[in-house]
Design a protein around this motif. Structure first.
Motif, PDB file in Angstrom:
ATOM      1  N   ILE A 118       0.862  -1.183   0.000  1.00 35.59           N
ATOM      2  CA  ILE A 118       0.000   0.000   0.000  1.00 35.59           C
ATOM      3  C   ILE A 118       0.896   1.231   0.000  1.00 35.59           C
ATOM      4  O   ILE A 118       1.527   1.556   1.007  1.00 35.59           O
ATOM      5  CB  ILE A 118      -0.935   0.019   1.225  1.00 35.59           C
ATOM      6  N   ASP A 119       1.002   1.875  -1.126  1.00 35.67           N
ATOM      7  CA  ASP A 119       1.847   3.071  -1.266  1.00 35.67           C
ATOM      8  C   ASP A 119       3.259   2.832  -0.737  1.00 35.67           C
ATOM      9  O   ASP A 119       3.816   3.630   0.017  1.00 35.67           O
ATOM     10  CB  ASP A 119       1.203   4.262  -0.552  1.00 35.67           C
ATOM     11  N   ALA A 120       3.817   1.702  -1.151  1.00 37.16           N
ATOM     12  CA  ALA A 120       5.188   1.301  -0.817  1.00 37.16           C
ATOM     13  C   ALA A 120       5.357   0.840   0.629  1.00 37.16           C
ATOM     14  O   ALA A 120       6.480   0.566   1.057  1.00 37.16           O
ATOM     15  CB  ALA A 120       6.194   2.408  -1.131  1.00 37.16           C
ATOM     16  N   PHE A 121       4.286   0.729   1.387  1.00 35.66           N
ATOM     17  CA  PHE A 121       4.332   0.030   2.677  1.00 35.66           C
ATOM     18  C   PHE A 121       4.062  -1.446   2.394  1.00 35.66           C
ATOM     19  O   PHE A 121       2.958  -1.815   1.991  1.00 35.66           O
ATOM     20  CB  PHE A 121       3.270   0.573   3.634  1.00 35.66           C
ATOM     21  N   LYS A 122       5.057  -2.265   2.599  1.00 28.14           N
ATOM     22  CA  LYS A 122       4.939  -3.678   2.274  1.00 28.14           C
ATOM     23  C   LYS A 122       4.860  -4.489   3.570  1.00 28.14           C
ATOM     24  O   LYS A 122       5.748  -4.400   4.420  1.00 28.14           O
ATOM     25  CB  LYS A 122       6.130  -4.123   1.427  1.00 28.14           C
ATOM     26  N   PHE A 123       3.789  -5.273   3.697  1.00 28.61           N
ATOM     27  CA  PHE A 123       3.611  -6.033   4.919  1.00 28.61           C
ATOM     28  C   PHE A 123       2.793  -7.282   4.646  1.00 28.61           C
ATOM     29  O   PHE A 123       2.129  -7.414   3.613  1.00 28.61           O
ATOM     30  CB  PHE A 123       2.924  -5.175   5.991  1.00 28.61           C
ATOM     31  N   GLN A 124       2.849  -8.189   5.614  1.00 24.51           N
ATOM     32  CA  GLN A 124       2.098  -9.437   5.564  1.00 24.51           C
ATOM     33  C   GLN A 124       1.198  -9.515   6.786  1.00 24.51           C
ATOM     34  O   GLN A 124       1.582  -9.092   7.882  1.00 24.51           O
ATOM     35  CB  GLN A 124       3.055 -10.630   5.542  1.00 24.51           C
ATOM     36  N   VAL A 125       0.012 -10.058   6.611  1.00 23.20           N
ATOM     37  CA  VAL A 125      -0.947 -10.195   7.702  1.00 23.20           C
ATOM     38  C   VAL A 125      -0.871 -11.605   8.272  1.00 23.20           C
ATOM     39  O   VAL A 125      -1.111 -12.586   7.556  1.00 23.20           O
ATOM     40  CB  VAL A 125      -2.378  -9.899   7.223  1.00 23.20           C
TER      41      VAL A 125
END
Length: 224
Positions: A118-125
């Protein structure tokens, strides 16, 4: 990525403001909305999303005020807690405050184990129930380091309580062992209450691991 923490008043819950070169992410907007809004006023960056680790009242109580100022910012939540935003019994506000706390409905429900950008915020749930049925942890991995926002699953030298609706001690311990303690030991842990820690530190020092017996009268540090 810059991480700022706001310790809110109502339950000492942590709100996190993440920033990159163009945008912000907000994790768990708590009771001190004014402090968060003051920080947002001094920046021209957009807010990409609001991420909720779970929907207990102290982690959603700032949503209504944020929506007044930023009506188009999407809210993300686990689908198992979609009713909690409007249900003060499930979000525990009636129990703790004697009054109802409700919030806007979520716009999106997490896809578990999905990698988001999301807008270069990269994460995993990561799905980490036990404190509540829809508890998640959010894992951010950068080039040389990683961070996990563990909500009320894992704290420094403690774990979340399991005596509220849908809480389950065995499920919580299993979530931490299988979803969090399998991460790199250098992963920094930003919990929903209290100071940050690391996966390695908690694997070594957290008194709940290994655990032989925890009676019902012992319920973590009684964070909400």
């Amino acid at each position: 990525m810059k991480i700022e923490k706001i310790v809110n008043k109502i339950a000492q819950e942590n709100t996190y403001l993440l920033s990159n070169s163009t945008s912000h992410l907000i994790i768990d907007p708590g009771s001190d909305s004014s402090a968060l809004l003051e920080r947002l006023k001094i920046t021209d960056k957009t807010i990409s999303a609001i991420l909720l680790t779970h929907a207990h009242f102290d982690h959603i109580i700032g949503l209504n005020e944020l929506r007044k100022h930023f009506p188009d910012v999407p809210i993300y939540l686990h689908s198992d807690e979609k009713e909690w935003m409007k249900n003060p019994k499930l979000n525990a506000s009636l129990f703790f405050l004697g009054t109802a706390v409700t919030g806007p409905e979520a716009d999106y429900f997490y896809e578990i184990n999905q990698f988001y950008d999301i807008d270069a915020f990269k994460f995993q749930v990561l799905e980490t129930p036990g404190h509540s049925i829809g508890g998640v942890s959010l894992l951010f991995t950068l080039e040389n380091e990683s961070f996990v926002f563990s909500g009320d699953a894992l704290f420094k030298n403690a774990i979340g309580r399991w005596d509220l609706p849908t809480g389950n001690q065995g499920q919580l311990l299993k979530s931490i062992r299988e979803q969090l303690f399998t991460l790199d030991e250098n992963t920094q842990v930003f919990p929903g209450h209290g100071p940050k820690t690391s996966i390695g530190t908690e694997k070594q020092n957290n008194p709940f691991f290994p655990i032989k017996k925890v009676t019902d009268s012992i319920v973590s540090n009684f964070f909400i």
